[in-house]
Enzyme design. Structure first.
Site, PDB file in Angstrom:
ATOM      1  N   HIS A   2      -4.935 -22.053  10.176  1.00  0.00           N
ATOM      2  CA  HIS A   2      -6.294 -22.464   9.817  1.00  0.00           C
ATOM      3  C   HIS A   2      -7.069 -21.329   9.142  1.00  0.00           C
ATOM      4  O   HIS A   2      -7.686 -21.531   8.089  1.00  0.00           O
ATOM      5  CB  HIS A   2      -7.073 -22.947  11.041  1.00  0.00           C
ATOM      6  CG  HIS A   2      -8.520 -23.192  10.710  1.00  0.00           C
ATOM      7  ND1 HIS A   2      -8.959 -24.336  10.087  1.00  0.00           N
ATOM      8  CD2 HIS A   2      -9.618 -22.397  10.829  1.00  0.00           C
ATOM      9  CE1 HIS A   2     -10.256 -24.256   9.859  1.00  0.00           C
ATOM     10  NE2 HIS A   2     -10.689 -23.090  10.302  1.00  0.00           N
ATOM     11  N   ASP A  25       0.870  -1.181   0.000  1.00  0.00           N
ATOM     12  CA  ASP A  25       0.000   0.000   0.000  1.00  0.00           C
ATOM     13  C   ASP A  25       0.907   1.231   0.000  1.00  0.00           C
ATOM     14  O   ASP A  25       2.142   1.121  -0.001  1.00  0.00           O
ATOM     15  CB  ASP A  25      -0.981  -0.035   1.176  1.00  0.00           C
ATOM     16  CG  ASP A  25      -0.279  -0.041   2.520  1.00  0.00           C
ATOM     17  OD1 ASP A  25       0.941   0.221   2.568  1.00  0.00           O
ATOM     18  OD2 ASP A  25      -0.941  -0.302   3.535  1.00  0.00           O
ATOM     19  N   CYS A  31      -6.121 -28.146   6.278  1.00  0.00           N
ATOM     20  CA  CYS A  31      -4.984 -27.367   6.780  1.00  0.00           C
ATOM     21  C   CYS A  31      -4.138 -28.179   7.756  1.00  0.00           C
ATOM     22  O   CYS A  31      -4.591 -29.184   8.299  1.00  0.00           O
ATOM     23  CB  CYS A  31      -5.448 -26.054   7.410  1.00  0.00           C
ATOM     24  SG  CYS A  31      -5.960 -26.167   9.137  1.00  0.00           S
ATOM     25  N   CYS A  88      -5.815 -28.528  11.315  1.00  0.00           N
ATOM     26  CA  CYS A  88      -6.914 -29.492  11.401  1.00  0.00           C
ATOM     27  C   CYS A  88      -6.427 -30.924  11.179  1.00  0.00           C
ATOM     28  O   CYS A  88      -7.060 -31.875  11.633  1.00  0.00           O
ATOM     29  CB  CYS A  88      -8.012 -29.135  10.407  1.00  0.00           C
ATOM     30  SG  CYS A  88      -8.974 -27.698  10.962  1.00  0.00           S
ATOM     31  N   ASP A 114      -7.852  -7.730   0.712  1.00  0.00           N
ATOM     32  CA  ASP A 114      -6.914  -7.928   1.820  1.00  0.00           C
ATOM     33  C   ASP A 114      -7.647  -7.579   3.090  1.00  0.00           C
ATOM     34  O   ASP A 114      -8.576  -6.760   3.076  1.00  0.00           O
ATOM     35  CB  ASP A 114      -5.683  -7.023   1.699  1.00  0.00           C
ATOM     36  CG  ASP A 114      -5.994  -5.616   2.185  1.00  0.00           C
ATOM     37  OD1 ASP A 114      -6.623  -4.851   1.425  1.00  0.00           O
ATOM     38  OD2 ASP A 114      -5.655  -5.283   3.339  1.00  0.00           O
ATOM     39  N   CYS A 174     -11.435 -30.026   6.693  1.00  0.00           N
ATOM     40  CA  CYS A 174     -10.467 -28.964   6.399  1.00  0.00           C
ATOM     41  C   CYS A 174      -9.099 -29.608   6.184  1.00  0.00           C
ATOM     42  O   CYS A 174      -8.673 -30.453   6.968  1.00  0.00           O
ATOM     43  CB  CYS A 174     -10.416 -27.945   7.534  1.00  0.00           C
ATOM     44  SG  CYS A 174      -9.133 -26.688   7.287  1.00  0.00           S
TER      45      CYS A 174
END
Lengths: 377, 377
Positions: A333, A91, A304, A307, A264, A302
């Site tokens: 996660h 930014d 990830c 998990c 974002d 999930c």
């Protein structure tokens, strides 16, 4: 930088895109995790990538103040400094002079502000914003803008829009030498006429992409969606569009349907550190006693790392014990949830079933109201 | 549990050993990272393993208080709860009733203490210590001991040694049913005669291994080494020996030469979080301004993840920015340093060149004095 619209949705303005940057191709719509100070809080670059993120956002304001953009440039640029090989969007720092700095004075030349770290006084103008971002070496830079505070009058915002356009022009002039892409930022607060004025002004200047700024700063959800939707109408379809600082999973789905491509937000990372986890059914507050003996993962199905290896009971224990591993596992996660949400959206657009995806998304949520109340910050 | 001495050093009492546990074989001498509350602070189990650690220590006192050993047992034991597939040694909790609890009252039956978390009153006796450790499912359990405070009189410590022996006998009786290994803990403060008494008493009871407790609690280095060395003389060579809570790299090298096999200490992890990094040349304080623009890794030649990907300048930036990634990257390096030190020692014993290794180790240190002053806690 090149942008190609690969497919358009039949039931909405959503589109599937491909954004080619110096550090790789990004499939849009996509979500950019926030790596404020040259690190996505709580996780390593490999974990950000493994969670499914293709591009991250870094904050010019923070990196300018510490460790300094010249230092980062000397050490080979931000990608090398922070060990992130993928694309980076920076930014311009304009927003943080509003949200973080103790004092800011705006003149036609730029913003004078005080560092939130040590109170020292600094000046940020369009040329400086471009210089810093060029030193950082981001793939996508943003123009310096003035984000008018929530509740600003029409008169104030009109002047702010004019200033933002002048600065955008200056940024474009400064940018020439660089291979960095540059996005213009549409402002205009909650005023439709000023949003139109700002968008038309920037589009006539010609940027590599366009962002909608000045939302998610306190307005209600309906206003946010209305303003984002009408602003999007004034942006060219052949360029990538970016809704800054947004938002919840619901916000993102709605914005995708408006034809917005990039997002974002600190929500997945910040909420993770506060023990709030995203699931398809809504939010899960890990400290709640109902999870004390719960051997389930955060969410069945999930994929990830968290998990795959840890129970809610263990995550609750880590959170209550203030172990930093709690923040990390929760962040992994939540970032995966966001990436997975966006890849699901992309797949749905590709297969012409976004309307069905949208329906299923809302149908699965057991606590829409609660979710909205808890998660927006 | 089986222990086999593979090779003896020619120049000292050091030996290379193999300890076979329910969760894998450990090569000794080795260092055990401390995972107090079911997590090695700052890192994941995979990072602990990748740093080279074969076995970790977990604290019975902490896990008993939170989340509770019965909960952990119900969820499949500590290995599964925390996602650590390797061996775990648990202490008995006795030491923490001294170091952490607000109030402790000792009777022949055990210790009454107040939780440092909420002030609640608890009782820990030999049977309870064994019950907790059995619930946790550690590979190696420790007997309940009384660690006499630093500066205790000969009379006090003599009684303490007797009590520790009684409790050790009770632990041995309670332990029968379990396949857990059990180590006895030698106490005796700084008094050689009491160390001998304690060691002989425990050895006559017969344990799977023997620990030297009650050191590194405030005595000077010379006393610590003298007491550790003379105590070691009374322990059987065919059993593994463990010097509890020690220590700096120097301490460990000296202890290895005495014939000690196992070590644990919070130094590598705690110092990492405080920005103090171990290197072959001594300690490195990452916040120092001399590293602001330093593009080198913490240590050239170090094979850890941190040294492979990040500069001192970046680590300094993360530390000053209070990013939790700082603690993690520093911890990975320090744990790797310790593991690598111990694997170097093992290799040196195997190749009959420990004396040379020892000489090189001290020759490389540019700041022995400073190292000693800075790093011991």
């Amino acid at each position: 930088m090149e942008f190609r619209v690969v497919r358009k949705c039949r039931s909405s303005r959503a589109r599937l895109g491909e954004l080619t940057t110096n550090h790789g191709i990004i499939k849009t719509p996509t979500f950019m995790p926030v790596g404020t100070s040259g690190a996505v809080k709580g996780v390593s670059p490999e974990e950000v990538r493994d969670a499914g993120a293709d591009i991250i956002l870094a904050n010019t304001y923070h990196l300018y103040l510490r460790p300094g953009h010249t230092l980062i440039e000397r050490l080979g640029g931000l990608h090398r400094f922070m060990n992130w090989a993928g694309p980076i969007l920076t930014d311009s720092g304009g927003f943080q002079t509003l949200s973080l700095s103790k004092l800011r004075t705006i003149s036609p030349e730029g913003v004078t502000f005080r560092s939130h770290l040590d109170g020292s006084t600094h000046f940020l103008g369009p040329a400086k914003a471009m210089e810093i971002q060029e030193s950082l070496g981001s793939d996508i830079a943003m123009t310096l803008d003035e984000c008018a505070p929530a509740g600003s009058s029409h008169d104030y915002v009109r002047n702010s829009v004019k200033l933002t356009e002048q600065w955008a022009r200056r940024c474009l002039e400064e940018k020439k030498a660089s291979s960095q892409a540059l996005f213009g930022i549409v402002q205009g607060g909650i005023y439709p006429d000023l949003r139109e004025m700002s968008a038309r002004g920037l589009v006539s200047l010609g940027f590599d992409g366009y962002a909608i700024g000045g939302l998610a700063i306190g307005e209600d959800r309906r206003t946010r969606e209305d303003i984002a939707g009408l602003t999007r109408e004034f942006l060219p379809d052949e360029k990538p569009t970016y809704l800054m600082g947004v938002g919840t999973p619901e916000d993102i789905i709605e914005a995708v349907k408006m034809g917005l491509d990039l997002f974002d937000c600190v929500l997945p990372t910040r909420n993770a550190r506060n023990g709030m986890l995203f699931t398809n059914a809504g939010s899960l507050i890990i400290k709640n006693s109902q999870y004390a003996q719960d051997d389930s993962p955060i969410e069945y199905g999930c994929g990830c790392y968290t998990c795959s290896h840890y129970s809610r009971a263990y995550l609750r224990h880590l959170y209550l014990s203030k172990e930093m591993l709690a923040s990390r596992l929760n962040t992994i996660h939540n970032l995966y949830y966001y990436s997975h949400l966006l890849s699901g959206i992309r797949k749905a657009i590709e297969e012409n079933r976004l309307a069905e995806f949208n329906h299923d998304f809302y149908a699965r949520r057991v606590d829409n109201q609660e979710q909205e109340a808890n998660s927006y910050q």
